[in-house]
Design an enzyme around this catalytic site. Structure first.
Site, PDB file in Angstrom:
ATOM      1  N   ASP A 132       0.862  -1.184   0.000  1.00  0.00           N
ATOM      2  CA  ASP A 132       0.000   0.000   0.000  1.00  0.00           C
ATOM      3  C   ASP A 132       0.897   1.232   0.000  1.00  0.00           C
ATOM      4  OD1 ASP A 132      -3.155   0.691   1.211  1.00  0.00           O
ATOM      5  OD2 ASP A 132      -1.627   2.260   1.154  1.00  0.00           O
ATOM      6  N   ILE A 133       0.546   2.183  -0.864  1.00  0.00           N
ATOM      7  CA  ILE A 133       1.379   3.377  -1.009  1.00  0.00           C
ATOM      8  C   ILE A 133       1.440   4.181   0.293  1.00  0.00           C
ATOM      9  CG2 ILE A 133      -0.417   4.996  -1.822  1.00  0.00           C
ATOM     10  CD1 ILE A 133       1.527   5.676  -4.147  1.00  0.00           C
ATOM     11  N   HIS A 178      -6.649  -5.357   3.309  1.00  0.00           N
ATOM     12  CA  HIS A 178      -5.465  -4.747   3.921  1.00  0.00           C
ATOM     13  C   HIS A 178      -4.822  -5.728   4.890  1.00  0.00           C
ATOM     14  CE1 HIS A 178      -6.270  -0.393   2.969  1.00  0.00           C
ATOM     15  NE2 HIS A 178      -7.522  -0.824   2.892  1.00  0.00           N
ATOM     16  N   HIS A 191     -10.323  -4.972  -2.065  1.00  0.00           N
ATOM     17  CA  HIS A 191      -8.962  -5.266  -1.606  1.00  0.00           C
ATOM     18  C   HIS A 191      -8.981  -5.592  -0.125  1.00  0.00           C
ATOM     19  CE1 HIS A 191      -9.824  -0.949  -1.457  1.00  0.00           C
ATOM     20  NE2 HIS A 191      -9.171  -0.951  -0.311  1.00  0.00           N
ATOM     21  N   GLN A 221     -14.197   2.687   2.390  1.00  0.00           N
ATOM     22  CA  GLN A 221     -13.577   2.240   1.131  1.00  0.00           C
ATOM     23  C   GLN A 221     -13.380   3.452   0.229  1.00  0.00           C
ATOM     24  OE1 GLN A 221     -15.745  -0.756  -1.084  1.00  0.00           O
ATOM     25  NE2 GLN A 221     -14.054  -1.083  -2.506  1.00  0.00           N
ATOM     26  N   ASN A 278     -12.494  -2.925   3.687  1.00  0.00           N
ATOM     27  CA  ASN A 278     -13.537  -1.915   3.751  1.00  0.00           C
ATOM     28  C   ASN A 278     -14.475  -2.112   2.569  1.00  0.00           C
ATOM     29  OD1 ASN A 278     -12.139  -0.840   5.946  1.00  0.00           O
ATOM     30  ND2 ASN A 278     -10.920   0.507   4.640  1.00  0.00           N
TER      31      ASN A 278
HETATM   32  P1  AMP Z   1      -9.480   1.762   1.183  1.00  0.00           P
HETATM   33  O1  AMP Z   1      -9.607   3.090   1.897  1.00  0.00           O
HETATM   34  O2  AMP Z   1      -9.789   0.591   2.043  1.00  0.00           O
HETATM   35  O3  AMP Z   1     -10.268   1.791  -0.100  1.00  0.00           O
HETATM   36  O4  AMP Z   1      -7.945   1.621   0.833  1.00  0.00           O
HETATM   37  C1  AMP Z   1      -7.398   2.034  -0.372  1.00  0.00           C
HETATM   38  C2  AMP Z   1      -5.907   1.980  -0.198  1.00  0.00           C
HETATM   39  O5  AMP Z   1      -5.308   2.026  -1.471  1.00  0.00           O
HETATM   40  C3  AMP Z   1      -5.325   3.139   0.612  1.00  0.00           C
HETATM   41  O6  AMP Z   1      -4.707   2.627   1.780  1.00  0.00           O
HETATM   42  C4  AMP Z   1      -4.326   3.775  -0.356  1.00  0.00           C
HETATM   43  O7  AMP Z   1      -3.139   4.184   0.281  1.00  0.00           O
HETATM   44  C5  AMP Z   1      -4.067   2.651  -1.340  1.00  0.00           C
HETATM   45  N1  AMP Z   1      -3.639   3.077  -2.656  1.00  0.00           N
HETATM   46  C6  AMP Z   1      -4.242   3.971  -3.468  1.00  0.00           C
HETATM   47  N2  AMP Z   1      -3.562   4.077  -4.636  1.00  0.00           N
HETATM   48  C7  AMP Z   1      -2.515   3.212  -4.560  1.00  0.00           C
HETATM   49  C8  AMP Z   1      -1.451   2.866  -5.433  1.00  0.00           C
HETATM   50  N3  AMP Z   1      -1.305   3.426  -6.645  1.00  0.00           N
HETATM   51  N4  AMP Z   1      -0.545   1.948  -5.033  1.00  0.00           N
HETATM   52  C9  AMP Z   1      -0.670   1.369  -3.812  1.00  0.00           C
HETATM   53  N5  AMP Z   1      -1.651   1.654  -2.944  1.00  0.00           N
HETATM   54  C10 AMP Z   1      -2.562   2.570  -3.305  1.00  0.00           C
END
Ligand code: AMP
Ligand code: ZN
Length: 146
Positions: free
Chosen positions: A34-35, A106, A104, A98, A91
């Protein structure tokens, strides 16, 4: 055949159209860092098909993606002796936090009580009688699909 969505950031990650730091990949699943790295090693596991959330999963897709979680979780834990635990969460829906609408999971390794991750939920034990709990359970059971 996997169905992907041209407008989805995680589908682009699956197609390698945008970069990701991959920790595991097979025909059905991709796992990458995760970024935001809530804690070091924070990993996302995604199905290689565009489904928004758990409510769109078939039983088969659920079995496929969740079956990969122990292997990836164990690898993350083994990667750092300071990892003492792990929160695994998904989420589903904007209200449930979400933000990326490609389902996805986590995997957040935990190091200390103050490592940046927290989760709180209310304790409403006193507000529920056993009859009320049974009625909630019956309602859920009546909605189980075959
Ligand atoms: P959620 O809030 O559960 O939808 O989590 C989405 C997650 O995606 C967040 O923790 C972001 O940091 C992660 N995210 C968004 N864009 C990227 C990306 N390009 N590479 C890796 N993680 C990402
Ligand atoms: Zn997608």
């Amino acid at each position: 055949m996997n169905k992907l969505n041209d407008d989805c950031i995680f589908c682009k990650i699956i197609k390698n159209e945008i970069p990701s730091i991959v920790v595991y990949e097979d025909d059905d699943v991709k796992a990458f860092l995760d970024i935001s790295q809530v804690t070091p090693g924070h990993t996302l596991v995604i199905p290689k098909t565009h489904v928004q959330n758990v409510f769109e999963y078939s039983d088969e897709l659920g079995a496929t993606i969740f079956s990969r979680i122990p292997k990836i979780a164990k690898a993350i834990k083994s990667s750092d002796k300071n990892i003492k635990g792990m929160n695994i969460c998904q989420n589903n829906g904007k209200l449930a936090y979400q933000s990326v609408m490609h389902s996805h999971i986590h995997l957040v390794p935990r190091y200390t009580a103050e490592d940046g991750f927290s989760m709180t939920w209310a304790d409403n034990t006193d507000k529920y009688t056993s009859e009320k709990l049974q009625s909630i359970a019956d309602n859920i059971k009546n909605n189980l699909e075959d």
